[in-house]
Each structure stands twice: as structure tokens, then as C-alpha cells.
Design a protein around this motif. Structure first.
Motif, PDB file in Angstrom:
ATOM      1  N   LEU A  51       0.886  -1.280  -0.054  1.00  0.00           N
ATOM      2  CA  LEU A  51      -0.053   0.078   0.128  1.00  0.00           C
ATOM      3  C   LEU A  51       0.770   1.299   0.229  1.00  0.00           C
ATOM      4  CD1 LEU A  51      -2.619  -1.150   2.711  1.00  0.00           C
ATOM      5  CD2 LEU A  51      -3.006  -1.090   0.244  1.00  0.00           C
ATOM      6  N   THR A  52       0.356   2.422  -0.484  1.00  0.00           N
ATOM      7  CA  THR A  52       0.955   3.628  -0.225  1.00  0.00           C
ATOM      8  C   THR A  52       0.452   4.262   0.997  1.00  0.00           C
ATOM      9  OG1 THR A  52      -0.960   4.911  -1.189  1.00  0.00           O
ATOM     10  CG2 THR A  52       0.780   4.218  -2.866  1.00  0.00           C
ATOM     11  N   VAL A  53       1.400   5.154   1.609  1.00  0.00           N
ATOM     12  CA  VAL A  53       0.923   5.725   2.898  1.00  0.00           C
ATOM     13  C   VAL A  53      -0.346   6.541   2.662  1.00  0.00           C
ATOM     14  CG1 VAL A  53       1.738   7.408   4.631  1.00  0.00           C
ATOM     15  CG2 VAL A  53       3.459   5.996   3.773  1.00  0.00           C
ATOM     16  N   ALA A  54      -0.533   7.114   1.724  1.00  0.00           N
ATOM     17  CA  ALA A  54      -1.831   7.929   1.520  1.00  0.00           C
ATOM     18  C   ALA A  54      -3.096   7.096   1.630  1.00  0.00           C
ATOM     19  CB  ALA A  54      -1.906   8.818   0.304  1.00  0.00           C
ATOM     20  N   GLN A  55      -2.989   6.063   0.914  1.00  0.00           N
ATOM     21  CA  GLN A  55      -3.898   5.009   0.537  1.00  0.00           C
ATOM     22  C   GLN A  55      -4.204   4.168   2.110  1.00  0.00           C
ATOM     23  OE1 GLN A  55      -3.058   1.571  -1.947  1.00  0.00           O
ATOM     24  NE2 GLN A  55      -5.032   0.681  -1.657  1.00  0.00           N
ATOM     25  N   TYR A  56      -3.100   3.874   2.835  1.00  0.00           N
ATOM     26  CA  TYR A  56      -3.453   3.239   3.971  1.00  0.00           C
ATOM     27  C   TYR A  56      -4.024   3.983   4.830  1.00  0.00           C
ATOM     28  CZ  TYR A  56      -2.086   0.610   8.337  1.00  0.00           C
ATOM     29  OH  TYR A  56      -2.308   0.105   9.658  1.00  0.00           O
ATOM     30  N   THR A  57      -3.391   5.245   5.260  1.00  0.00           N
ATOM     31  CA  THR A  57      -4.217   6.224   6.303  1.00  0.00           C
ATOM     32  C   THR A  57      -5.516   6.364   5.758  1.00  0.00           C
ATOM     33  OG1 THR A  57      -3.259   8.184   4.949  1.00  0.00           O
ATOM     34  CG2 THR A  57      -1.855   7.195   6.742  1.00  0.00           C
ATOM     35  N   ARG A  58      -6.074   6.633   4.416  1.00  0.00           N
ATOM     36  CA  ARG A  58      -7.142   7.015   3.952  1.00  0.00           C
ATOM     37  C   ARG A  58      -8.224   5.872   4.274  1.00  0.00           C
ATOM     38  NH1 ARG A  58      -9.683   5.710  -0.888  1.00  0.00           N
ATOM     39  NH2 ARG A  58     -11.589   7.050  -1.505  1.00  0.00           N
ATOM     40  N   GLU A  59      -7.744   4.681   4.034  1.00  0.00           N
ATOM     41  CA  GLU A  59      -8.932   3.503   4.297  1.00  0.00           C
ATOM     42  C   GLU A  59      -8.752   3.271   5.887  1.00  0.00           C
ATOM     43  OE1 GLU A  59      -6.888   0.179   2.478  1.00  0.00           O
ATOM     44  OE2 GLU A  59      -7.804   0.723   0.331  1.00  0.00           O
ATOM     45  N   LEU A  60      -7.711   3.363   6.500  1.00  0.00           N
ATOM     46  CA  LEU A  60      -7.959   3.169   8.434  1.00  0.00           C
ATOM     47  C   LEU A  60      -9.037   4.400   8.659  1.00  0.00           C
ATOM     48  CD1 LEU A  60      -4.742   2.456   9.728  1.00  0.00           C
ATOM     49  CD2 LEU A  60      -6.500   1.027   9.153  1.00  0.00           C
ATOM     50  N   ARG A  93     -17.693  12.321   0.257  1.00  0.00           N
ATOM     51  CA  ARG A  93     -16.958  11.888  -1.069  1.00  0.00           C
ATOM     52  C   ARG A  93     -16.156  10.942  -0.966  1.00  0.00           C
ATOM     53  NH1 ARG A  93     -14.481  16.417  -2.107  1.00  0.00           N
ATOM     54  NH2 ARG A  93     -16.289  17.392  -3.175  1.00  0.00           N
ATOM     55  N   ALA A  94     -15.303  10.999   0.065  1.00  0.00           N
ATOM     56  CA  ALA A  94     -14.192   9.981   0.328  1.00  0.00           C
ATOM     57  C   ALA A  94     -14.745   8.474   0.577  1.00  0.00           C
ATOM     58  CB  ALA A  94     -13.048  10.288   1.142  1.00  0.00           C
ATOM     59  N   PHE A  95     -15.661   8.707   1.422  1.00  0.00           N
ATOM     60  CA  PHE A  95     -16.650   7.615   1.803  1.00  0.00           C
ATOM     61  C   PHE A  95     -17.376   6.921   0.682  1.00  0.00           C
ATOM     62  CE2 PHE A  95     -19.788   5.074   4.257  1.00  0.00           C
ATOM     63  CZ  PHE A  95     -19.124   4.935   5.375  1.00  0.00           C
ATOM     64  N   LYS A  96     -17.781   7.602   0.040  1.00  0.00           N
ATOM     65  CA  LYS A  96     -18.502   6.870  -1.096  1.00  0.00           C
ATOM     66  C   LYS A  96     -17.446   6.419  -2.125  1.00  0.00           C
ATOM     67  CE  LYS A  96     -22.261   7.698  -4.389  1.00  0.00           C
ATOM     68  NZ  LYS A  96     -23.287   8.558  -4.857  1.00  0.00           N
ATOM     69  N   THR A 102     -23.304   6.042   0.709  1.00  0.00           N
ATOM     70  CA  THR A 102     -23.096   7.464   1.408  1.00  0.00           C
ATOM     71  C   THR A 102     -23.093   7.286   2.919  1.00  0.00           C
ATOM     72  OG1 THR A 102     -25.436   7.545   1.732  1.00  0.00           O
ATOM     73  CG2 THR A 102     -24.671   8.773  -0.218  1.00  0.00           C
ATOM     74  N   PRO A 103     -22.546   7.841   3.919  1.00  0.00           N
ATOM     75  CA  PRO A 103     -22.419   7.789   5.159  1.00  0.00           C
ATOM     76  C   PRO A 103     -23.677   7.431   5.827  1.00  0.00           C
ATOM     77  CG  PRO A 103     -21.003   9.197   4.642  1.00  0.00           C
ATOM     78  CD  PRO A 103     -21.699   8.979   3.450  1.00  0.00           C
ATOM     79  N   ARG A 104     -24.819   8.161   5.327  1.00  0.00           N
ATOM     80  CA  ARG A 104     -25.976   8.136   5.815  1.00  0.00           C
ATOM     81  C   ARG A 104     -26.581   6.602   5.440  1.00  0.00           C
ATOM     82  NH1 ARG A 104     -29.461  11.773   7.311  1.00  0.00           N
ATOM     83  NH2 ARG A 104     -28.346  13.226   6.518  1.00  0.00           N
ATOM     84  N   ASP A 105     -26.557   6.160   4.206  1.00  0.00           N
ATOM     85  CA  ASP A 105     -27.050   4.872   3.980  1.00  0.00           C
ATOM     86  C   ASP A 105     -26.476   3.807   4.580  1.00  0.00           C
ATOM     87  OD1 ASP A 105     -29.017   6.028   2.140  1.00  0.00           O
ATOM     88  OD2 ASP A 105     -27.694   5.714   0.316  1.00  0.00           O
ATOM     89  N   TYR A 106     -25.030   3.869   4.874  1.00  0.00           N
ATOM     90  CA  TYR A 106     -24.248   2.962   5.477  1.00  0.00           C
ATOM     91  C   TYR A 106     -24.693   2.871   6.935  1.00  0.00           C
ATOM     92  CZ  TYR A 106     -20.133   0.396   6.719  1.00  0.00           C
ATOM     93  OH  TYR A 106     -18.963  -0.608   7.084  1.00  0.00           O
ATOM     94  N   ARG A 107     -24.967   3.895   7.580  1.00  0.00           N
ATOM     95  CA  ARG A 107     -25.625   3.757   8.993  1.00  0.00           C
ATOM     96  C   ARG A 107     -26.776   3.184   8.860  1.00  0.00           C
ATOM     97  NH1 ARG A 107     -25.137   9.062  12.558  1.00  0.00           N
ATOM     98  NH2 ARG A 107     -23.678   8.091  13.523  1.00  0.00           N
TER      99      ARG A 107
END
Length: 293
Positions: A51-60, A93-96, A102-107
């Protein structure tokens, strides 16, 4: 510097990332905490983790946000700020992009799907060489489904008299020999029922099947696998790597996680053209879990 020294330094960087997910993290800053230049650090990190650092931190960050959506009543904006995003818009945007909802639908859906967990160092033994020094477990929910499959009772890898390698191999040979000629086999799926059975107290029930059910004989037994939450273990390499990966998960990852293992149906999800003798093969082992309270 030995390879172990390199891995120890990567572990320290990972610890820093995990402790500062709510802050801005720069690659240059991480490189300064290691012994490498920025370019060297990015190369070493990528080779060790995939993984890249950016990808890893974003996913976490997004995985932590998804967990908060399910376990708290916090506003989306508060969760976004807590997870290192500067606005609810950028967070949504990042969550989708990651979860395809969307965060709402996920919840509202209320189940864990696609969550990434922190990378953990995994020491390869003398028999199995892991392609990456660090492994990341994924958390997924899967609904109930049915399979027509060949099945047999087996003694597993932790039994005093394991016979699973021979019996499982024979089951798959039988299934393959009975697949209608000319039909594509699709994705192979192995299911292991680990629930206690009084008639077979030391054994597990193994089922061998394919995702494409129409090609299998109608007289096959049918198995119903209930809805379950799983920890998904990525396994690269020959078939021997599966046992080692599961052993690492049970002895190292699970005790330090926020989950408990439960008896149920374990899944072996193979690539369509999985070759047990090919070191480049890939499969996923899904183990049923439940969050600790």
C-alpha cells in the motif's frame, strides 16, 4: 541493516500513523522518523505492505468513521472531523469512493462491510514465505446463501490426527469430475462448519462447491449458510499458505483485536483458476467473528 531492522522501523512508523489518524500526516514527516529518504521510505513501505501511505491512512480513517457511524449517534460532521477530514463534503465524497454508498445509507443499513484494520507484522515460517511482511484483515458482512456441494467429515489442522489435506483434495476432485462438460466452473467455494456435532465430536463438516450452481448435479446435498460477520484473511501463494495464515490470525491477530471468534461456517473463497501449487495464487479465508462488548 538487517531485514528485521527494516521491518521494526516500519512497525514504528505504523504505530505513529495509528496514533495520529485524526491529524494531518505527511510522508516527509514519516520519512524523517525512519532512516530513509522520502523516496526510499515510500519504496520500502510499499514493498512491505503493498500500500501507499496515503492509501493506507485514508482507508483506516474511513474504516474508523464507518465504525463510528454504526456504534454511535454522532453527527456526520463530528465524525468527519474526528477522523481527520476538514469538511463533511470531503468526508462524504471519500466515504462513497471506498464503500460505494453514502455515510447516511451505511448507517441505516447497520452492518459492517469493507472495513480495513491496522496492518500487523506477520513472521513467515520456514515452510511458507509471505509475499508481504504485513497483513491487513478486512471486516465484511455476508447475507445468508445456499450451496449445492459435495461434503465429508474431516479432522482439521489442529487435530491429533489431521486428514483434511487428503479428504479435501478428494472432495474437489469429485466435484470437478461431475461438473457438466463445457460449463465454466466459476469461483470455487469451500465451506467448513465448525459447530459441534455429537456424532462427530472431533471433526468438522467440509463442503466443496462453485459459485455457479447451475452446472452442478441436482442430486448434490444443499447447505444453507446463515448471515454472518467475518474477518477476511488474504492468502497469497501455494495451498500450504492457508494453514499458516489462519494460524497467525488465531494466535496473533484475533487476541489483540476488538473481536471474538465464534463457531459457525468458515469460507474459503478462491480465484476462479486457483492452482494450489502456484506460488502466485490468491484466495481469501473468511472466519466468523463478533465484536467484543
Amino acid at each position: 541493516m538487517t531485514n528485521q531492522d527494516k521491518l521494526n522501523r516500519i512497525e514504528k512508523v505504523l504505530d505513529y500513523i495509528h496514533d495520529h489518524l485524526d491529524e494531518t500526516i505527511h510522508v516527509a514527516e514519516l520519512a524523517e522518523k525512519s532512516c530513509w529518504s522520502r523516496w526510499q521510505f515510500q519504496r520500502v513501505f510499499g514493498e512491505a505492505t503493498g500500500l501507499t501511505v496515503a492509501q493506507y491512512t485514508r482507508e483506516l480513517r474511513l474504516s474508523h468513521a464507518a465504525e463510528l457511524l454504526l456504534s454511535s449517534q454522532q453527527r456526520h460532521l463530528d465524525i468527519a472531523m474526528q477522523c481527520g477530514f476538514d469538511s463533511e463534503i470531503s468526508f462524504s465524497r471519500a466515504f462513497k469512493q471506498m464503500f460505494h454508498t453514502t455515510p447516511r445509507d451505511y448507517r441505516q443499513r447497520g452492518i459492517r462491510q469493507g472495513l480495513r484494520t491496522p496492518l500487523q507484522y506477520r513472521q513467515a515460517n520456514h515452510r511458507v514465505e509471505a509475499p508481504k511482511a504485513f497483513t491487513q484483515i478486512r471486516i465484511e458482512n455476508r447475507g445468508s446463501f445456499q450451496l449445492k456441494a459435495q461434503c465429508d467429515w474431516i479432522y482439521g489442522p489442529f487435530s491429533n490426527q489431521p486428514d483434511f489435506q487428503h479428504k479435501v483434495r478428494e472432495l474437489w476432485r469429485k466435484v470437478d469430475s461431475e461438473v457438466a462438460e463445457g460449463n465454466p466452473k466459476g469461483q470455487p467455494i469451500g465451506v467448513i462448519n465448525t459447530q459441534f456435532c455429537a456424532k462427530h465430536p472431533e471433526q468438522m463438516h467440509y463442503w466443496a462447491s462453485y459459485a455457479e450452481q447451475t452446472m452442478l448435479p441436482d442430486n448434490y446435498p444443499t447447505l444453507t449458510v446463515p448471515a454472518q460477520e467475518y474477518a477476511v484473511i488474504p492468502v497469497h501463494g501455494k495451498v500450504q499458505a492457508i494453514e499458516e495464515a489462519v494460524r497467525w490470525f488465531l494466535f496473533y491477530w484475533l487476541p489483540d483485536s476488538d473481536y471474538n471468534g465464534v463457531s459457525g461456517f468458515e469460507l474459503e473463497m478462491y480465484q476462479s483458476h486457483y492452482d494450489p501449487a502456484d506460488p502466485s495464487s490468491y484466495m481469501e479465508y473468511w472466519l466468523p467473528i463478533t465484536p467484543r462488548k
